[in-house]
Design a protein around this motif. Structure first.
Motif, PDB file in Angstrom:
ATOM      1  N   MET A  33       9.577   3.870   0.288  1.00 42.74           N
ATOM      2  CA  MET A  33       8.349   3.716  -0.503  1.00 42.74           C
ATOM      3  C   MET A  33       8.005   2.243  -0.692  1.00 42.74           C
ATOM      4  O   MET A  33       6.826   1.873  -0.656  1.00 42.74           O
ATOM      5  CB  MET A  33       8.505   4.408  -1.854  1.00 42.74           C
ATOM      6  N   GLU A  34       9.008   1.416  -0.892  1.00 46.30           N
ATOM      7  CA  GLU A  34       8.755  -0.025  -1.027  1.00 46.30           C
ATOM      8  C   GLU A  34       8.192  -0.596   0.266  1.00 46.30           C
ATOM      9  O   GLU A  34       7.249  -1.387   0.261  1.00 46.30           O
ATOM     10  CB  GLU A  34      10.049  -0.743  -1.420  1.00 46.30           C
ATOM     11  N   ALA A  35       8.760  -0.169   1.403  1.00 46.00           N
ATOM     12  CA  ALA A  35       8.262  -0.641   2.696  1.00 46.00           C
ATOM     13  C   ALA A  35       6.837  -0.163   2.947  1.00 46.00           C
ATOM     14  O   ALA A  35       5.992  -0.930   3.448  1.00 46.00           O
ATOM     15  CB  ALA A  35       9.185  -0.171   3.819  1.00 46.00           C
ATOM     16  N   LEU A  36       6.546   1.083   2.595  1.00 49.22           N
ATOM     17  CA  LEU A  36       5.188   1.601   2.768  1.00 49.22           C
ATOM     18  C   LEU A  36       4.198   0.879   1.866  1.00 49.22           C
ATOM     19  O   LEU A  36       3.032   0.693   2.237  1.00 49.22           O
ATOM     20  CB  LEU A  36       5.159   3.107   2.511  1.00 49.22           C
ATOM     21  N   THR A  37       4.645   0.450   0.705  1.00 50.14           N
ATOM     22  CA  THR A  37       3.775  -0.324  -0.185  1.00 50.14           C
ATOM     23  C   THR A  37       3.415  -1.668   0.453  1.00 50.14           C
ATOM     24  O   THR A  37       2.255  -2.084   0.438  1.00 50.14           O
ATOM     25  CB  THR A  37       4.454  -0.534  -1.554  1.00 50.14           C
ATOM     26  N   ALA A  69      -2.176  -9.116  -2.876  1.00 46.39           N
ATOM     27  CA  ALA A  69      -1.497  -8.784  -4.136  1.00 46.39           C
ATOM     28  C   ALA A  69      -0.566  -7.592  -3.946  1.00 46.39           C
ATOM     29  O   ALA A  69       0.580  -7.609  -4.410  1.00 46.39           O
ATOM     30  CB  ALA A  69      -2.533  -8.486  -5.218  1.00 46.39           C
ATOM     31  N   LEU A  70      -1.029  -6.573  -3.241  1.00 49.00           N
ATOM     32  CA  LEU A  70      -0.215  -5.380  -3.024  1.00 49.00           C
ATOM     33  C   LEU A  70       1.010  -5.687  -2.166  1.00 49.00           C
ATOM     34  O   LEU A  70       2.122  -5.218  -2.469  1.00 49.00           O
ATOM     35  CB  LEU A  70      -1.071  -4.293  -2.377  1.00 49.00           C
ATOM     36  N   ALA A  71       0.839  -6.478  -1.128  1.00 48.54           N
ATOM     37  CA  ALA A  71       1.980  -6.833  -0.275  1.00 48.54           C
ATOM     38  C   ALA A  71       3.011  -7.660  -1.041  1.00 48.54           C
ATOM     39  O   ALA A  71       4.215  -7.437  -0.909  1.00 48.54           O
ATOM     40  CB  ALA A  71       1.492  -7.594   0.959  1.00 48.54           C
ATOM     41  N   VAL A  72       2.545  -8.589  -1.871  1.00 48.84           N
ATOM     42  CA  VAL A  72       3.470  -9.404  -2.661  1.00 48.84           C
ATOM     43  C   VAL A  72       4.214  -8.543  -3.678  1.00 48.84           C
ATOM     44  O   VAL A  72       5.434  -8.679  -3.856  1.00 48.84           O
ATOM     45  CB  VAL A  72       2.721 -10.572  -3.352  1.00 48.84           C
ATOM     46  N   ILE A  73       3.518  -7.639  -4.331  1.00 56.40           N
ATOM     47  CA  ILE A  73       4.170  -6.742  -5.285  1.00 56.40           C
ATOM     48  C   ILE A  73       5.181  -5.852  -4.565  1.00 56.40           C
ATOM     49  O   ILE A  73       6.295  -5.635  -5.052  1.00 56.40           O
ATOM     50  CB  ILE A  73       3.132  -5.908  -6.057  1.00 56.40           C
ATOM     51  N   GLY A  74       4.806  -5.333  -3.392  1.00 55.52           N
ATOM     52  CA  GLY A  74       5.739  -4.512  -2.623  1.00 55.52           C
ATOM     53  C   GLY A  74       6.983  -5.272  -2.224  1.00 55.52           C
ATOM     54  O   GLY A  74       8.102  -4.746  -2.305  1.00 55.52           O
ATOM     55  N   LEU A  75       6.818  -6.518  -1.797  1.00 57.14           N
ATOM     56  CA  LEU A  75       7.980  -7.344  -1.458  1.00 57.14           C
ATOM     57  C   LEU A  75       8.847  -7.621  -2.686  1.00 57.14           C
ATOM     58  O   LEU A  75      10.078  -7.598  -2.610  1.00 57.14           O
ATOM     59  CB  LEU A  75       7.536  -8.662  -0.835  1.00 57.14           C
ATOM     60  N   THR A  76       8.203  -7.863  -3.811  1.00 57.24           N
ATOM     61  CA  THR A  76       8.947  -8.101  -5.043  1.00 57.24           C
ATOM     62  C   THR A  76       9.753  -6.871  -5.438  1.00 57.24           C
ATOM     63  O   THR A  76      10.919  -6.977  -5.823  1.00 57.24           O
ATOM     64  CB  THR A  76       7.991  -8.493  -6.183  1.00 57.24           C
ATOM     65  N   TYR A  85      10.633  -3.508 -11.925  1.00 56.20           N
ATOM     66  CA  TYR A  85      10.204  -2.121 -12.019  1.00 56.20           C
ATOM     67  C   TYR A  85       8.836  -1.978 -12.688  1.00 56.20           C
ATOM     68  O   TYR A  85       8.031  -1.151 -12.298  1.00 56.20           O
ATOM     69  CB  TYR A  85      11.256  -1.290 -12.772  1.00 56.20           C
ATOM     70  N   GLY A  86       8.551  -2.805 -13.669  1.00 60.96           N
ATOM     71  CA  GLY A  86       7.283  -2.736 -14.383  1.00 60.96           C
ATOM     72  C   GLY A  86       6.070  -2.960 -13.497  1.00 60.96           C
ATOM     73  O   GLY A  86       4.957  -2.558 -13.840  1.00 60.96           O
ATOM     74  N   LEU A  87       6.270  -3.590 -12.350  1.00 58.78           N
ATOM     75  CA  LEU A  87       5.152  -3.818 -11.433  1.00 58.78           C
ATOM     76  C   LEU A  87       4.712  -2.538 -10.717  1.00 58.78           C
ATOM     77  O   LEU A  87       3.656  -2.525 -10.083  1.00 58.78           O
ATOM     78  CB  LEU A  87       5.525  -4.869 -10.393  1.00 58.78           C
TER      79      LEU A  87
END
Length: 149
Positions: A33-37, A69-76, A85-87
């Motif tokens: 799921m993180e990778a798909l994000t 923004a979405l890619a950075v959050i997914g990488l984080t 987790y809050g992200l």
């Protein structure tokens, strides 16, 4: 009179909670799921050029910024889920924004491929965000066998 010298980072509850989040995020499902994000963010970032609506300036810029923004959050989330987790909630918000943005940004963006791209991508991202929240809740709610006694 003694003064407490412990720091919040060393509190047993916090350490235990981070360990449960780390364990939950170590599952192949959570990692997928993180990778798909991240991939969703990269696709959203490049979608104006992939789908062919790069001449629509307002939505192009919107998708570019939202995708970054979405890619950075997914990488984080992939690197430090137990601390970030809050992200997961912001992934949900960005997914919802992606769905409604073709109708809210200025300019003529009402082409079929523009709307379909944003609605499908945003819907998938929204579902990924909800799933990431569920993974985090599962990791944070486990009691680890502790009981009151």
């Amino acid at each position: 009179m003694a003064t407490p010298t412990s720091r919040i980072e060393e509190h047993p509850d916090l350490v235990g909670m981070r360990a449960r989040y780390a364990e939950a995020s170590a599952s192949p499902t959570a990692q997928g799921m993180e990778a798909l994000t991240v991939l969703g963010g990269v696709f959203l970032l490049a979608s104006p050029w992939i789908v062919g609506f790069s001449q629509l300036n307002a939505l192009t810029i919107n998708n570019f910024i939202t995708g970054i923004a979405l890619a950075v959050i997914g990488l984080t989330l992939a690197v430090a889920f137990e601390r970030a987790y809050g992200l997961s909630m912001s992934v949900c918000v960005l997914g919802a924004w992606t769905v409604i943005s073709p109708w809210l940004v200025t300019g003529d963006v009402s082409t079929t491929r523009t709307v379909l791209t944003n609605v499908i991508t945003g819907g998938v991202v929204l579902l990924l965000g909800v799933a990431l929240l569920a993974v985090g809740r599962k990791g944070g709610k486990q009691s680890g066998g502790r009981g009151k006694g």
